[in-house]
Design a protein around this motif. Structure first.
Motif, PDB file in Angstrom:
ATOM      1  N   GLU A  21       0.827  -1.196   0.000  1.00  0.00           N
ATOM      2  CA  GLU A  21       0.000   0.000   0.000  1.00  0.00           C
ATOM      3  C   GLU A  21       0.867   1.254   0.000  1.00  0.00           C
ATOM      4  O   GLU A  21       0.947   1.977  -0.966  1.00  0.00           O
ATOM      5  N   THR A  22       1.530   1.514   1.119  1.00  0.00           N
ATOM      6  CA  THR A  22       2.425   2.666   1.224  1.00  0.00           C
ATOM      7  C   THR A  22       3.317   2.464   2.438  1.00  0.00           C
ATOM      8  O   THR A  22       2.950   1.753   3.367  1.00  0.00           O
ATOM      9  N   GLY A  50      -2.270  -3.956  -2.961  1.00  0.00           N
ATOM     10  CA  GLY A  50      -2.268  -2.533  -2.637  1.00  0.00           C
ATOM     11  C   GLY A  50      -1.902  -1.701  -3.846  1.00  0.00           C
ATOM     12  O   GLY A  50      -1.666  -2.209  -4.945  1.00  0.00           O
ATOM     13  N   ARG A 211       2.120   8.764   7.790  1.00  0.00           N
ATOM     14  CA  ARG A 211       0.770   8.233   7.948  1.00  0.00           C
ATOM     15  C   ARG A 211       0.188   8.800   9.245  1.00  0.00           C
ATOM     16  O   ARG A 211       0.919   9.059  10.210  1.00  0.00           O
ATOM     17  N   THR A 213      -0.985   8.681  12.445  1.00  0.00           N
ATOM     18  CA  THR A 213      -1.027   7.823  13.619  1.00  0.00           C
ATOM     19  C   THR A 213      -0.317   8.555  14.752  1.00  0.00           C
ATOM     20  O   THR A 213       0.585   9.371  14.510  1.00  0.00           O
ATOM     21  N   ASP A 243      -1.852   9.357   4.887  1.00  0.00           N
ATOM     22  CA  ASP A 243      -3.057   8.545   4.811  1.00  0.00           C
ATOM     23  C   ASP A 243      -3.512   8.180   6.218  1.00  0.00           C
ATOM     24  O   ASP A 243      -2.709   7.788   7.064  1.00  0.00           O
ATOM     25  N   GLN A 245      -5.434   5.628   6.927  1.00  0.00           N
ATOM     26  CA  GLN A 245      -5.452   4.167   7.014  1.00  0.00           C
ATOM     27  C   GLN A 245      -6.489   3.674   8.030  1.00  0.00           C
ATOM     28  O   GLN A 245      -6.231   2.761   8.817  1.00  0.00           O
ATOM     29  N   GLY A 246      -7.663   4.307   8.017  1.00  0.00           N
ATOM     30  CA  GLY A 246      -8.758   3.861   8.865  1.00  0.00           C
ATOM     31  C   GLY A 246      -8.786   4.433  10.270  1.00  0.00           C
ATOM     32  O   GLY A 246      -9.709   4.133  11.037  1.00  0.00           O
ATOM     33  N   ARG A 247      -7.821   5.265  10.624  1.00  0.00           N
ATOM     34  CA  ARG A 247      -7.793   5.827  11.985  1.00  0.00           C
ATOM     35  C   ARG A 247      -8.669   7.078  12.052  1.00  0.00           C
ATOM     36  O   ARG A 247      -8.194   8.190  12.283  1.00  0.00           O
ATOM     37  N   HIS A 272      -3.452  11.712   1.615  1.00  0.00           N
ATOM     38  CA  HIS A 272      -2.369  10.992   0.938  1.00  0.00           C
ATOM     39  C   HIS A 272      -1.863  11.791  -0.253  1.00  0.00           C
ATOM     40  O   HIS A 272      -2.636  12.472  -0.942  1.00  0.00           O
TER      41      HIS A 272
END
Length: 391
Positions: A21-22, A50, A211, A213, A243, A245-247, A272
């Motif tokens: 993905e990344t 990905g 990312r 996080t 990104d 990433q769902g967070r 992103h």
């Protein structure tokens, strides 16, 4: 690429990574696959897929979709069988695992086939709890254990104590040529400026690429921006590039912090970015204020390769990649999690002015060219492969 890798030309090498993905592990996987193909070998990657699969296949490598990311014991056991069949069918000569869950399945499959097994420790080396240490220990069970920095190698020695002869430090390679300012067309920069609503009133532009996080420190950057505004400093824009990433909860918290501090004119979450070369080019400085030690710190090296000053946390692998000696500095270091120190460092770079920042960026590029090229990383990695295949 070295011409000394004769046995690579007849080899099929399998890399196993959770996804394409990344991220740094994924980028390194594709770079090494490209080097294998360039050396005449066959490069195969197993992952759940990905956005980078197309790039992998464009360079002549093969992708095999497999749920190697799963930590489900049943799926991991099935992956052993799938990888064993893949090794036999493709006549794989060496397996290289780049993450823990895939490594357990890949280790068992490589042992069944009696072929060399290599690991790269891309992530943080945890020293507790004991169950996690055991789970992570698979990354030190390779015939070669590659660390992406001296910091990571030291942590591996301290926590897992593998045979010293199996540990190799191979710093991550960066696309030196692709990140050179001369390689970035004005059109690419203009397109990104338009997308991110940047104009002549944006002031000094700080880019924080990571990312989204917690441990990457976006909240620290936002607080530093708030402190700058509280001091009366207005001439800057902070772009948080990455990104989620769902967070979603974390992102919502960042957006709320920006709103509550009244920072909408100065701080933006831009999502992103598929053209980081242009993102670095439009910046005046780059931030990497991770609140925990980075195993390597790809952002800091990429920024230097792009001739941009950096501000990084004074911890982990980033200590190795950024020079801070007066007169030779390529960036600044601040204590992890210290928003006030980050604000001070941002103010210092703003006060330097364009010419001094450009000089710092030029030193950074020279440093990156000398130590962190993709070619150097791939040559060293293929040299490790060649020695194991020869055995």
């Amino acid at each position: 690429m070295s011409n000394s890798f004769e046995n690579i030309r007849t080899a099929a090498i399998l890399q196993v990574v959770p996804a394409l993905e990344t991220g740094g592990a994924e980028r390194t996987t594709v770079d090494v696959a490209r080097a294998i193909v360039a050396a005449g070998g066959r490069a195969i990657v197993a992952s759940r897929g990905g956005r980078m699969v197309a790039e992998l296949e464009d360079i002549g490598a093969r992708h095999v979709e497999m749920a190697v990311h799963s930590k489900n014991p049943v799926v991991m056991a099935l992956n052993v069988e799938r990888l064993t069949r893949l090794i036999a069918h493709e006549k794989i000569g060496l397996v290289h695992a780049r993450s823990r869950a895939p490594a357990w399945s890949a280790l068992a499959a490589a042992h069944r086939a009696r072929i060399p097994f290599v690991t790269t420790y891309h992530s943080r080396v945890h020293e507790k709890p004991r169950l996690k240490v055991f789970y992570n220990s698979v990354m030190t069970r390779g015939d070669a254990v590659i660390a992406n920095s001296e910091f990571t190698a030291g942590r591996i020695r301290a926590v897992h104590a593998p045979d010293e002869t199996r540990i190799f430090t191979v710093p991550r390679g960066i696309d030196i040529d692709g990140l050179a300012p001369a390689a970035i067309s004005p059109g690419r920069v203009e397109a990104l400026c338009g997308r991110w609503r940047l104009d002549g009133t944006s002031g000094v532009i700080f880019v924080h690429p990571a990312r989204l996080t917690r441990w990457k420190g976006q909240s620290v950057s936002i607080e530093a921006a708030r402190l700058l505004r509280a001091r009366g400093t207005d001439g800057f824009t902070l772009l948080l590039v990455g990104d989620a990433q769902g967070r979603d909860n974390y992102v919502a918290g960042l957006q709320q912090a920006i709103l509550l501090a009244g920072l909408e004119p100065h701080v933006r979450l831009v999502g992103h970015c598929d053209d980081m070369g242009a993102a670095y080019a439009l910046s005046d400085a780059v931030l990497s204020p991770s609140i925990e030690a980075e195993p390597f710190g790809r952002t800091a090296v990429e920024a230097q390769a792009a001739s941009r000053p950096v501000i990084v946390s004074d911890a982990g692998g980033q200590r190795e990649t950024v020079l801070t000696t007066e007169g030779a500095a390529t960036g600044l270091c601040v204590p992890p999690g210290d928003a006030a120190a980050l604000a001070d460092a941002m103010a210092r770079l703003m006060a330097l002015g364009p010419e001094a920042r450009a000089a710092m960026g030029a030193r950074g590029r020279a440093h990156a060219v000398a130590h962190y090229s993709v070619a150097a990383m791939c040559d060293t990695t293929l040299g490790i492969y060649a020695r194991l295949l020869a055995r």
